[in-house]
Structure formats: C-alpha cells, structure tokens
Design a protein around this motif. Structure first.
Motif, short mmCIF file in Angstrom:
data_model
loop_
_atom_site.label_atom_id
_atom_site.label_comp_id
_atom_site.label_asym_id
_atom_site.label_seq_id
_atom_site.Cartn_x
_atom_site.Cartn_y
_atom_site.Cartn_z
N VAL A 191 0.83 -1.22 0.00
CA VAL A 191 0.00 0.00 0.00
C VAL A 191 0.86 1.27 0.00
CG1 VAL A 191 -2.02 -1.11 1.04
CG2 VAL A 191 -0.30 -0.01 2.53
N GLY A 192 2.15 1.10 -0.28
CA GLY A 192 3.00 2.25 -0.51
C GLY A 192 3.49 2.97 0.73
N ILE A 193 3.56 2.29 1.86
CA ILE A 193 4.14 2.92 3.07
C ILE A 193 5.66 2.83 2.94
CG2 ILE A 193 4.39 2.71 5.58
CD1 ILE A 193 1.62 3.65 4.90
N PRO A 194 6.35 3.99 2.99
CA PRO A 194 7.81 3.95 2.84
C PRO A 194 8.48 3.25 4.03
CG PRO A 194 6.97 6.24 2.91
CD PRO A 194 5.82 5.32 3.19
N ASP A 195 9.59 2.57 3.77
CA ASP A 195 10.32 1.82 4.79
C ASP A 195 9.36 0.99 5.66
OD1 ASP A 195 12.21 0.75 6.42
OD2 ASP A 195 13.01 2.66 7.15
N PRO A 196 8.67 0.03 5.06
CA PRO A 196 7.60 -0.67 5.78
C PRO A 196 8.06 -1.41 7.03
CG PRO A 196 8.08 -1.73 3.66
CD PRO A 196 8.81 -0.43 3.67
N ALA A 197 9.32 -1.90 7.05
CA ALA A 197 9.80 -2.62 8.24
C ALA A 197 9.85 -1.67 9.44
CB ALA A 197 11.17 -3.23 7.97
N ALA A 198 10.36 -0.46 9.22
CA ALA A 198 10.41 0.52 10.31
C ALA A 198 9.00 1.01 10.65
CB ALA A 198 11.29 1.70 9.89
N ASP A 223 -6.61 4.80 -6.09
CA ASP A 223 -5.89 3.92 -7.00
C ASP A 223 -5.42 2.65 -6.29
OD1 ASP A 223 -4.64 3.48 -9.57
OD2 ASP A 223 -2.74 3.74 -8.51
N LEU A 224 -4.93 2.82 -5.05
CA LEU A 224 -4.47 1.65 -4.28
C LEU A 224 -5.63 0.71 -3.95
CD1 LEU A 224 -1.97 3.35 -1.86
CD2 LEU A 224 -1.43 1.44 -3.38
N ILE A 225 -6.77 1.31 -3.62
CA ILE A 225 -7.95 0.48 -3.31
C ILE A 225 -8.33 -0.35 -4.53
CG2 ILE A 225 -10.42 0.55 -2.77
CD1 ILE A 225 -9.85 3.07 -1.05
N VAL A 226 -8.44 0.33 -5.67
CA VAL A 226 -8.86 -0.36 -6.90
C VAL A 226 -7.84 -1.43 -7.26
CG1 VAL A 226 -9.28 -0.08 -9.37
CG2 VAL A 226 -10.25 1.55 -7.75
N ARG A 227 -6.57 -1.10 -7.14
CA ARG A 227 -5.52 -2.07 -7.49
C ARG A 227 -5.56 -3.29 -6.55
NH1 ARG A 227 0.37 -0.51 -7.17
NH2 ARG A 227 -0.40 1.58 -7.47
N GLY A 228 -5.72 -2.99 -5.24
CA GLY A 228 -5.77 -4.08 -4.25
C GLY A 228 -6.93 -5.03 -4.52
N VAL A 229 -8.07 -4.46 -4.91
CA VAL A 229 -9.25 -5.28 -5.20
C VAL A 229 -9.04 -6.06 -6.49
CG1 VAL A 229 -11.66 -5.04 -5.93
CG2 VAL A 229 -10.87 -3.85 -3.89
#
Ligand SMILES: Nc1ncnc2c1ncn2[C@@H]1O[C@H](COP(=O)(O)OP(=O)(O)OP(=O)(O)O)[C@@H](O)[C@H]1O
Ligand code: SF4
Ligand SMILES: [Mg+2]
Length: 343
Positions: A153-160, A209-215
C-alpha cells in the motif's frame, strides 16, 4: 465535485462470474420507522459497484447491514448472502459475524483513526487479522506478511513503519494502513464507505488507485460508497442510486450517467456538473433537502422534491425490486437532452 465522465474506465465483469454478494429485500428500521426499504444488490467476483445518493439516503446503513455492524437499536430484515458462507448474514450472531468480518468481507471507512488502535504498533494491527483467521500462521510469518502488506500500500520503509504507532503517520498513510488490514486475508468483498473523503485532495486519487488495485489483484468484489460521481465513473462498472432508503436506479455506470431514467438521478447528475447553469446563471442543484428520520412520502419517495410529480406518483412507487438491476423507473422519464436543462 467534478462532473462525471461519461466513459467509465472500469472493465466489464463477465455475466457468468460468481455472485459474491447477494442482497435481497434488505430493509432497515429503527422503532418501526423504515430507514432502508427493500434493497436488492448483487456484486459478482471482480466487479466494482458504486453506491451514490445525497446525505441521509441510506448508503451507510446498507453497508453496515451487510457487515453486521448496525447499532443495537436498529434492525435489519431481508437476506444478505456471501459466497462461501453458509448462513445468512442478516440475523447472524456476533460470533458468526466475527468469523466472516476481516476474512471474507472487509471494510474501509471514512475516518482511519476509528479503525486503528492508537496504542498498538501498526505492524501488529496489520498482522492481527492474519493471526485471528489463519490459525496455523506463526507470529514471525504474520509479521513478515504485515510488512509486505504495508509495502503493497506504498508505506515507505515498511519494516520501520511496522514498529510505529498510528499517530506517527499522516491521514493518507493511516488510510493506507487501514487498507492493508482490510486486504490482509484477501477478502472476497471489500466495502468502502467514503474512504477518501476525509483525506487531503492531493492524496485522494492515490488512495483510490491503491484500493482499486488491491481489489483487482485479488479479483475481489467491491461496494464503494461516495458522493463523488467522478470517482464512480473512474473506479466502478455498475452504480446504484439511493434516495429515501430506496435504490431508485441501478445499472452500468455509463448507462446511468449518460441516460439516467429516474428524475432523482437526473438531478444528482445535474447537481454534480459545475458547468451546468440555468437561464439565470445559477448552478443546477436538486431543490429541497432529504427528509430526515425516514419521513418519506408514500408513492415515489422523491415526489415532494420532483417538479414533474403527478397524482400517479403519489399512489404507488414507480419501481419494483425484482433483481440486480431490474424494474427501477420513473413514471415520467425524460430524454437525456431534457436532463441537461432541468437538473
Ligand atoms: N442510529 C440511528 N438512529 C436513527 N436514525 C438513524 C441512525 N443512523 C442513521 N439514521 C438515519 O437513517 C437515514 C440514513 O442514514 P445513512 O447514515 O445510511 O445515510 P447516508 O446515505 O450514509 O448519508 P451520508 O452521505 O451523510 O453518510 C438518515 O435519515 C439518518 O438520520
Ligand atoms: S415517479 Fe413521479 S415523483 Fe418520482 S421521480 Fe418520477 S415524475 Fe418524479
Ligand atoms: Mg454515510
């Protein structure tokens, strides 16, 4: 709000695709006052359906009924069936619904903070639905999957980011996190109720856009509630129009937006078109307001605001509710050319 485009970009779902959601005769009432009346709705696998209508028309109550999240004093009747779930969701007790929610059906609401726990790290919150519904998954794998979902979902540096708390993110990022939680178990149906309305306009399109892509990636079905007709034109294939707790019109987006049959839909589309002014230079809007608390007239629910209402409109409702898109009509439909002039 911008004018709806007339060419929906969404692809067409094959008619033979499996029905994921089948709603029949859904009615919602509080103290015997009807707030939603006899709603029929079908969404097939991979299909995205918009639900539009003015404030108070019953959109959220419809969505909350589907998810079994109505307040206690509100009752729902009718039938809500979800593919792969043996029981009817209407009348199902909370223990049954909690096995369905977050797994087969997930939701994204307007305000992300209401869906997030402010005292829990977001990685744990994304991992939680995985641990609840996939009993064989260990914590380390769930955490790794959560980091992957945050990345999707485009969260930068997801591990942190997984180690941070909700207040450390912007509104748009929080809604992305809510989306990651909703998509975690690859739900068959995603219900979105104004998911971008509270967000800064600059991030609305990205989240949509993320919602539509995820679906799309999950071939899931989607019910999308919004006031923004342009969003429906972009993201959905079919649209339902609600007024007074009723679905007054339904059909493919392109048909409904270019050839609306119901006077209410015509008014709604006219009101959304900022280029549309009457002979006095005023913007076209629907006169009057939605009556509150289920105080709708008998016959056509729109007749108290409809300039074309006749005696016939007072005697009986002009629609029938006999299938996904069937039977919705107005006693005095106009041609599309006329729509533009009276809004
Ligand atoms: N808990 C409740 N008790 C009594 N009436 C309610 C309750 N919740 C909603 N209503 C009424 O039901 C009607 C439909 O409400 P609903 O929230 O579904 O509208 P909506 O279409 O989602 O509107 P909006 O676009 O403003 O979100 C409204 O008249 C509202 O006042
Ligand atoms: S049925 Fe009658 S009152 Fe209802 S929208 Fe049509 S003309 Fe207006
Ligand atoms: Mg609402």
């Amino acid at each position: 709000m911008t004018a709806p485009t007339t060419g929906a970009t969404a692809a067409t779902t094959p008619p033979e695709a499996e029905e994921v959601l089948t709603v029949r005769g859904l009615s919602v009432a509080v103290n015997d006052v009807g707030l939603v009346q006899d709603v029929d709705l079908t969404i097939r696998r991979g299909e995205r359906v918009g639900l539009i209508g003015e404030s108070g028309s019953g959109k959220s109550l419809t969505a909350l009924s589907i998810m079994g999240l109505l307040p206690e004093d509100i009752t729902a009747t009718g039938s809500v069936r979800l593919a792969g779930v043996e029981h009817d969701l209407i009348g199902a007790d909370e223990s049954r619904m909690s096995r369905v929610r977050g797994k087969d059906i997930a939701m994204v609401f307007q305000e992300p903070m209401t869906a997030l726990n402010p005292t829990m790290k977001v990685g744990r919150q994304v991992a939680e639905p995985l641990l609840i519904h996939r009993t064989r998954l260990d914590r380390a794998s769930a955490h790794a999957a959560a980091v992957d979902l945050l990345d999707q979902v485009g969260i930068p540096d997801p591990a942190a980011a997984a180690q941070a708390y909700p207040h450390q993110f912007s509104g748009g990022q929080r809604q992305r996190i809510v989306l990651a939680i909703a998509l975690a178990n690859d739900p068959a149906l995603l219900v979105c109720d104004e998911p971008t309305t509270a967000l800064d306009v600059t991030v609305q399109a990205k989240v949509l856009d993320l919602i539509v892509r995820g679906v799309e990636e999950r071939d899931a079905a989607m019910l999308f509630i919004t006031h923004d007709l342009a969003v429906v034109a972009t993201a959905c294939e079919r649209v339902l129009v609600m007024y007074g707790g009723r679905v007054v019109e339904a059909g493919p987006v392109q048909d409904v937006f270019t050839r609306p049959r119901h006077r209410y839909t015509q008014g709604l589309i006219g009101a959304s078109n900022l280029a549309l002014v009457d002979e006095n230079g005023r913007l076209s809007t629907i006169a009057g307001s939605v009556p509150g608390g289920g105080q709708f007239p008998a016959g056509c629910v729109f007749r108290t605001r409809c300039p074309q209402a006749t005696q016939e409109c007072a005697e009986r409702p002009p629609w029938t509710s006999t299938g996904p898109d069937a039977g919705y009509a107005c006693f005095h439909p106009t041609s599309p050319e006329e729509v533009v002039s009276h809004g």
